[in-house]
Scaffold this active site. Structure first.
Site, mmCIF file in Angstrom:
data_model
loop_
_atom_site.group_PDB
_atom_site.id
_atom_site.type_symbol
_atom_site.label_atom_id
_atom_site.label_comp_id
_atom_site.label_asym_id
_atom_site.label_seq_id
_atom_site.Cartn_x
_atom_site.Cartn_y
_atom_site.Cartn_z
ATOM 1 C CG ASP A 142 -1.845 1.071 1.394
ATOM 2 O OD1 ASP A 142 -2.397 1.504 0.367
ATOM 3 O OD2 ASP A 142 -2.084 1.509 2.549
ATOM 4 C CG HIS B 269 -6.214 4.933 -1.395
ATOM 5 N ND1 HIS B 269 -5.135 4.397 -0.746
ATOM 6 C CD2 HIS B 269 -6.173 4.456 -2.660
ATOM 7 C CE1 HIS B 269 -4.457 3.635 -1.591
ATOM 8 N NE2 HIS B 269 -5.064 3.656 -2.764
ATOM 9 N N GLY B 270 -8.963 5.772 1.806
ATOM 10 C CA GLY B 270 -9.641 6.530 2.857
ATOM 11 C C GLY B 270 -11.005 5.976 3.196
HETATM 12 P P1 13P Z 1 -8.289 5.157 6.153
HETATM 13 O O1 13P Z 1 -7.220 5.293 7.163
HETATM 14 O O2 13P Z 1 -9.134 6.387 6.015
HETATM 15 O O3 13P Z 1 -9.120 3.953 6.360
HETATM 16 O O4 13P Z 1 -7.566 4.981 4.733
HETATM 17 C C1 13P Z 1 -6.747 3.861 4.526
HETATM 18 C C2 13P Z 1 -6.083 3.876 3.202
HETATM 19 O O5 13P Z 1 -6.554 4.466 2.263
HETATM 20 C C3 13P Z 1 -4.834 3.107 3.071
HETATM 21 O O6 13P Z 1 -4.275 3.216 1.811
#
Ligand code: 13P
Length: 288
Positions: free
Chosen positions: A80, A212-213
């Site tokens: 990642d 993501h996120g």
């Molecule tokens: P969050 O921390 O918002 O869950 O995002 C994780 C992410 O996108 C890792 O690449």
């Protein structure tokens, strides 16, 4: 076991998204794989450069293989936010199943050149590459005193024409779209710009899209984004918080020094969060 390419294709065809869950210790790994097994859901197990430096590349690959064999469910191991070519090469050669090159802070031309090189190497190893060209703001932490809108500057969101050029010139398989998603948990739920996602998908009909996120994002927005073509949703902060808070509670309430005896609750709590995401993303039963 199906390959990462096959599972991404299945997600695209059957309109579900793979949860991509970050992992930096054996407890989180157990929670993710147990959730996947319970719900018969393929999952992506992922770690950033920092998380892998803690866990070890070869250790991650071996653990993933052991747990995958044990639960009989496809587990895709992803790097990642790999920061450069060397980081991706290290993961590919160690046996990762998928790599994400985060060129979001690079100059566009440098990002194109580096992503092209990563794609060449990854495809020689039969694995997909996710590329990123817009810096997705925030960090996987507790930002609950901050308003997410302060970081959602629409001028920095993905430009669909530029995304089309980026994909065409690099040959990446998955595109990390920036449509209001932020890393981390904020004072309010995060909302996504659906019309922008629709435009990106129109420009990239044959490219898989990631989000993501995934922590603290409005659930309806996530479900609609999956309908519009998102096939991978990354989740980290909610797992980190579930683990840390539960561990803290257990530690405060116990004098136990055999730490393995107190890990059950934190594992169960992380597993509960992962299972909720798997259900939301429509992945339950997809490995049946
Ligand atoms: P969050 O921390 O918002 O869950 O995002 C994780 C992410 O996108 C890792 O690449």
């Amino acid at each position: 076991m199906k390959t990462a390419f096959e599972i991404l294709k299945q997600a695209n065809d059957e309109h579900f998204a793979l949860g991509a869950f970050n992992c930096a210790n054996i407890e989180t790994l157990k929670a993710i794989t147990q959730a996947a097994a319970n719900l018969k859901a393929p999952v992506i197990l992922e770690a950033s450069d920092g998380e892998i430096n803690y866990m070890g590349y070869e250790q991650m690959v071996s653990l993933k293989r052991i747990y995958e064999k044990q639960v009989g469910i496809p587990i895709i191991l992803n790097l990642d936010h790999g920061k450069d070519f060397d980081s991706c090469k290290r993961a590919i050669e160690a046996g990762f199943d998928y790599v994400h090159l985060d060129g979001g802070k690079m100059e566009f031309e440098d990002n194109v050149a580096m992503a092209t090189e990563v794609v060449k190497l990854a495809h020689e190893h039969g694995i997909p590459v996710e590329g990123e060209m817009d810096h997705i703001e925030g960090s996987s932490a507790d930002h609950t005193t901050e308003d997410p809108k302060n970081l959602q500057n629409e001028k920095l969101f993905t430009d669909p024409d530029r995304a089309e050029e980026f994909v065409r010139r690099t040959g990446i398989d998955v595109f990390a779209s920036f449509i209001g998603n932020l890393h981390g948990l904020y004072a309010d739920q995060k909302h996504l710009k659906m019309d922008l996602l629709t435009k990106i998908k129109e420009k990239l009909p044959n490219t898989w899209l990631s989000l993501h996120g995934g922590s603290g994002t409005d659930s309806n927005d996530v479900v609609n984004a999956i309908k519009l073509g998102i096939v991978k949703v990354n989740v980290n902060s909610e797992l980190r918080i579930a683990f840390k808070m539960t561990l803290q509670e257990v530690l405060n309430a116990s004098d136990e020094i055999a730490v393995y005896k107190i890990m059950d609750k934190p594992i169960k709590e992380v597993q509960r969060v992962v299972e909720g995401k798997i259900k939301l993303f429509g992945t339950a039963g997809k490995a049946a």
